[in-house]
Design a protein around this motif. Structure first.
Motif, short mmCIF file in Angstrom:
data_model
loop_
_atom_site.label_atom_id
_atom_site.label_comp_id
_atom_site.label_asym_id
_atom_site.label_seq_id
_atom_site.Cartn_x
_atom_site.Cartn_y
_atom_site.Cartn_z
N UNK A 1 0.86 -1.18 0.00
CA UNK A 1 0.00 0.00 0.00
C UNK A 1 0.90 1.23 0.00
N UNK A 2 0.61 2.17 -0.91
CA UNK A 2 1.33 3.44 -0.96
C UNK A 2 0.28 4.54 -0.85
N UNK A 3 0.47 5.42 0.13
CA UNK A 3 -0.48 6.51 0.35
C UNK A 3 0.21 7.86 0.27
N UNK A 4 -0.45 8.80 -0.41
CA UNK A 4 -0.02 10.19 -0.50
C UNK A 4 -1.19 11.03 0.02
N UNK A 5 -1.24 11.31 1.32
CA UNK A 5 -2.38 12.03 1.90
C UNK A 5 -2.66 13.39 1.26
N UNK A 6 -1.64 14.16 0.91
CA UNK A 6 -1.85 15.50 0.35
C UNK A 6 -2.58 15.42 -0.99
N UNK A 7 -2.33 14.35 -1.73
CA UNK A 7 -2.99 14.16 -3.03
C UNK A 7 -4.25 13.30 -2.92
N UNK A 8 -4.52 12.84 -1.70
CA UNK A 8 -5.65 11.92 -1.45
C UNK A 8 -5.57 10.72 -2.39
N UNK A 9 -4.36 10.17 -2.47
CA UNK A 9 -4.10 9.06 -3.38
C UNK A 9 -3.70 7.83 -2.57
N UNK A 10 -4.26 6.70 -2.94
CA UNK A 10 -3.92 5.42 -2.31
C UNK A 10 -3.79 4.37 -3.42
N UNK A 11 -2.66 3.69 -3.44
CA UNK A 11 -2.39 2.65 -4.42
C UNK A 11 -2.19 1.35 -3.64
N UNK A 12 -2.88 0.33 -4.05
CA UNK A 12 -2.75 -0.97 -3.37
C UNK A 12 -2.62 -2.05 -4.42
N UNK A 13 -1.67 -2.97 -4.21
CA UNK A 13 -1.51 -4.09 -5.13
C UNK A 13 -0.88 -5.26 -4.40
N UNK A 14 -1.03 -6.44 -5.00
CA UNK A 14 -0.45 -7.65 -4.46
C UNK A 14 0.88 -7.95 -5.13
N UNK A 15 1.82 -8.46 -4.37
CA UNK A 15 3.12 -8.78 -4.94
C UNK A 15 3.04 -9.94 -5.94
N UNK A 16 1.97 -10.73 -5.88
CA UNK A 16 1.81 -11.80 -6.86
C UNK A 16 1.59 -11.24 -8.27
#
Length: 71
Positions: free
Chosen positions: A50-65
């Motif tokens: 999970x990668x979150x950038x609160x100022x941009x209101x952005x959240x990226x989530x992915x599986x390592x598979x």
């Protein structure tokens, strides 16, 4: 644990300093929470990222598979 990281590039006049905290929880959770120069959170929990950038209101989530090269 607190961290300070310097990133340099030929395109920059001076390195960029980042500060924040690193947290490890056994057996498989690692969190990097950058507080400066801008807030960002990077969490690896088993096979999830999970990668979150609160100022941009952005959240990226992915599986390592989905990304064997990163795994």
């Amino acid at each position: 644990m607190r961290f300070t990281e310097l990133k340099s590039s030929a395109l920059l006049k001076q390195p960029i300093e980042s500060r924040g905290t690193l947290t490890y929880a056994a057996p498989a959770r690692l969190e990097k929470h950058t507080l400066a120069p801008r807030e960002e959170r990077f969490v690896v929990d088993r096979d999830s990222v999970v990668i979150e950038h609160p100022a941009r209101r952005e959240r990226i989530e992915f599986g390592l598979d989905q990304y064997p090269a990163v795994r």
